[in-house]
Enzyme design. Sequence first.
Site, PDB file in Angstrom:
ATOM      1  CE1 TYR A 224      -4.089   1.954   0.386  1.00  0.00           C
ATOM      2  CE2 TYR A 224      -2.581   3.441   1.538  1.00  0.00           C
ATOM      3  CZ  TYR A 224      -3.795   3.210   0.895  1.00  0.00           C
ATOM      4  OH  TYR A 224      -4.695   4.228   0.771  1.00  0.00           O
TER       5      TYR A 224
ATOM      6  CG  PHE B 254      -7.385  18.224 -24.422  1.00  0.00           C
ATOM      7  CD1 PHE B 254      -7.474  17.764 -25.720  1.00  0.00           C
ATOM      8  CD2 PHE B 254      -7.650  17.341 -23.395  1.00  0.00           C
ATOM      9  CE1 PHE B 254      -7.822  16.457 -26.000  1.00  0.00           C
ATOM     10  CE2 PHE B 254      -8.001  16.017 -23.656  1.00  0.00           C
ATOM     11  CZ  PHE B 254      -8.078  15.572 -24.972  1.00  0.00           C
ATOM     12  CB  THR B 255     -12.298  17.791 -24.045  1.00  0.00           C
ATOM     13  OG1 THR B 255     -11.352  16.714 -23.980  1.00  0.00           O
ATOM     14  CG2 THR B 255     -12.664  18.035 -25.514  1.00  0.00           C
TER      15      THR B 255
ATOM     16  CG  ASP C 167      -1.385  18.224 -21.485  1.00  0.00           C
ATOM     17  OD1 ASP C 167      -0.754  17.151 -21.429  1.00  0.00           O
ATOM     18  OD2 ASP C 167      -2.591  18.275 -21.759  1.00  0.00           O
TER      19      ASP C 167
ATOM     20  CE  LYS D  18      -3.946  10.675 -24.377  1.00  0.00           C
ATOM     21  NZ  LYS D  18      -4.776  10.639 -23.174  1.00  0.00           N
TER      22      LYS D  18
ATOM     23  NE  ARG E  30     -11.830  15.348 -30.249  1.00  0.00           N
ATOM     24  CZ  ARG E  30     -11.789  15.187 -28.919  1.00  0.00           C
ATOM     25  NH1 ARG E  30     -10.645  15.195 -28.273  1.00  0.00           N
ATOM     26  NH2 ARG E  30     -12.897  15.027 -28.235  1.00  0.00           N
TER      27      ARG E  30
ATOM     28  CG  PHE F 165     -16.692  14.745 -26.831  1.00  0.00           C
ATOM     29  CD1 PHE F 165     -15.849  13.678 -26.635  1.00  0.00           C
ATOM     30  CD2 PHE F 165     -16.536  15.872 -26.043  1.00  0.00           C
ATOM     31  CE1 PHE F 165     -14.866  13.718 -25.662  1.00  0.00           C
ATOM     32  CE2 PHE F 165     -15.547  15.934 -25.068  1.00  0.00           C
ATOM     33  CZ  PHE F 165     -14.724  14.852 -24.876  1.00  0.00           C
TER      34      PHE F 165
HETATM   35  C1  P61 Z   1      -7.196  11.432 -26.633  1.00  0.00           C
HETATM   36  F1  P61 Z   1     -11.970  12.534 -26.900  1.00  0.00           F
HETATM   37  N1  P61 Z   1      -6.501  12.470 -24.621  1.00  0.00           N
HETATM   38  O1  P61 Z   1      -6.503  12.272 -27.239  1.00  0.00           O
HETATM   39  P1  P61 Z   1      -6.591  11.130 -19.804  1.00  0.00           P
HETATM   40  N2  P61 Z   1      -4.217  16.180 -22.171  1.00  0.00           N
HETATM   41  C2  P61 Z   1      -4.151  15.788 -23.454  1.00  0.00           C
HETATM   42  C3  P61 Z   1      -4.826  14.665 -23.869  1.00  0.00           C
HETATM   43  O2  P61 Z   1      -4.735  14.300 -25.151  1.00  0.00           O
HETATM   44  C4  P61 Z   1      -5.600  13.905 -22.926  1.00  0.00           C
HETATM   45  C5  P61 Z   1      -5.637  14.356 -21.587  1.00  0.00           C
HETATM   46  C6  P61 Z   1      -4.947  15.481 -21.250  1.00  0.00           C
HETATM   47  C7  P61 Z   1      -7.256  11.527 -25.172  1.00  0.00           C
HETATM   48  C8  P61 Z   1      -8.288  10.717 -24.418  1.00  0.00           C
HETATM   49  C9  P61 Z   1      -9.515  11.541 -24.474  1.00  0.00           C
HETATM   50  O3  P61 Z   1     -12.020  14.691 -25.373  1.00  0.00           O
HETATM   51  C10 P61 Z   1     -11.316  13.610 -24.980  1.00  0.00           C
HETATM   52  O4  P61 Z   1      -5.505  10.176 -19.427  1.00  0.00           O
HETATM   53  C11 P61 Z   1      -3.350  16.594 -24.397  1.00  0.00           C
HETATM   54  O5  P61 Z   1      -7.408  10.693 -20.957  1.00  0.00           O
HETATM   55  O6  P61 Z   1      -7.428  11.473 -18.616  1.00  0.00           O
HETATM   56  C12 P61 Z   1      -6.339  12.779 -23.339  1.00  0.00           C
HETATM   57  O7  P61 Z   1      -5.806  12.448 -20.231  1.00  0.00           O
HETATM   58  C13 P61 Z   1      -6.449  13.631 -20.551  1.00  0.00           C
HETATM   59  C14 P61 Z   1     -10.306  11.520 -25.608  1.00  0.00           C
HETATM   60  C15 P61 Z   1      -9.708  12.575 -23.579  1.00  0.00           C
HETATM   61  C16 P61 Z   1     -11.210  12.529 -25.836  1.00  0.00           C
HETATM   62  C17 P61 Z   1     -10.627  13.575 -23.813  1.00  0.00           C
HETATM   63  O8  P61 Z   1      -7.794  10.510 -27.190  1.00  0.00           O
END
Ligand code: P61
Length: 474
Positions: free
Chosen positions: A82, A134-135, A225, A268, A392, A459
């Site tokens: 833990y 970013f979303t 980020d 990523k 997007r 979305f």
């Molecule tokens: C993606 F449709 N991205 O690109 P988490 N910052 C950035 C990202 O690209 C990101 C996160 C933070 C995704 C997954 C995803 O609207 C969407 O590990 C530059 O996914 O929590 C994630 O990181 C968030 C797809 C997220 C989406 C949000 O496919």
Amino acid sequence: MSTDDGTPAQRTRSWAEPFKIKMVEPLKMTTRAEREVAIREAGYNTFLLRSEDVYIDLLTDSGTNAMSDRQWAGMMLGDEAYAGSRNFYHLEAAVQELYGYRHLVPTHQGRGAEHILSKIMISPGDVVPGNMYFTTTRLHQELAGGTFVDVIIDEAHDPEHLHPFKGNVDLDKLGALIERVGAGQIAYVSLAGTVNMAGGQPVSMANIRSVRELCVRHGIRLFLDATRLVENAFFIQEREPGFAEQSIAQILHEFCSYADGAWMSAKKDNLVNIGGWLAVNADDLFEGLRNLIVVYEGLHTYGGLAGRDMEALAIGIEESVQDDHVRSRIGQVRYLGELLTDWEIPIVQPVGGHAIFLDARRFYPHIPQDEFPAQTLASELYLDSGIRSMERGIASAGRDATSGDHNRPKLELTRLTIPRRVYTQAHMDVVAESVKAVHDVRAATRGLRMTYEPKYLRFFQARFERLQANAVRG
Ligand code: P61
């Protein structure tokens, strides 16, 4: 290994993936009739499809990467204590060495880190400038009481502009914002490299140096980020004078040195199926976020991850900065981009790091933005071949927090996202041919109407129906 020994003459030689495949996952092909049923049941939203109904899955590069044999071996070395897991210390050392920050907390994924950072740094009424929204990032900034302001250069909103660093901050826009609201109202500057919603576009080293300088002058903190910063480093190496002889790792380290900290979706660049982290330099800031992490994520030495996840992540970080790996990864994205460009399919140029972004405005000029052209294109691609992509555009942009009206982004894009180390060049050929087939019948395609809209990040779960049946195809 690539055939390239680094000399200018050798750089013109072909390269190949710097790995070989030792385990495979069979793909399932479906008929058009089966896909008609699947996409209708999914409300014409590719997020709502079952993955077993998908042939080539280009929804995202997030958590969909192939781990290496070393990473899988690391999974067997999980120390599931833990507190104080040895895998945490390995992860901490990898981030310290390659990203250069002193303190680290793991999180379950990127938005976990965004949540904690936003809560600590943002007070109600604050403004958070950034290089395009970013979303999830913007949502957490808003939930903490902040307002996101876009300070990216105008070229980023133009899919045809060939600026080599379309992720750059417009220093005049940032300077004017600081002047207008006062430095005290700015929670921090939020800088992403590469910029996802702009098409995976990079930020130059010269730009981050200038942003840093402006921030220091006004006593404003700068956070990165870091989700695709390794890919950003590749573009600096390739395009920015003075960096051609530096390694990706050296460039990454320098880039990070201009910020006070970074958050990461490790799904990523870092080559794992789940994970994230938040890293900073300042002791007092670290104390605050290390305390908050136990409220929302887990103890500060696991933050929502299993020990084995942290081990795979530590190894993934080490592998992610290998020059051969990054070049072949971005090379594959470019290969697809070149095929589509040769066929005069409208895509965002220059091709970015993680995906090809189809320009749905030019693809379907007869479909108004309020009828979701990019969402339409994603469902048409699925129908044609079982390839899954992601909207997007207007659906992703959500609604204005004050007026409640749709945000209408200039970019109305459909993203073909390439997972790392997963698909082959032949898969890219099949994808390109499907895009061409959908392009060939574009004039007969009609748009969509939204029939269900959830409150947050609509979305992901929204449902649509066809406005009018598409013309019957031969
Ligand atoms: C993606 F449709 N991205 O690109 P988490 N910052 C950035 C990202 O690209 C990101 C996160 C933070 C995704 C997954 C995803 O609207 C969407 O590990 C530059 O996914 O929590 C994630 O990181 C968030 C797809 C997220 C989406 C949000 O496919």
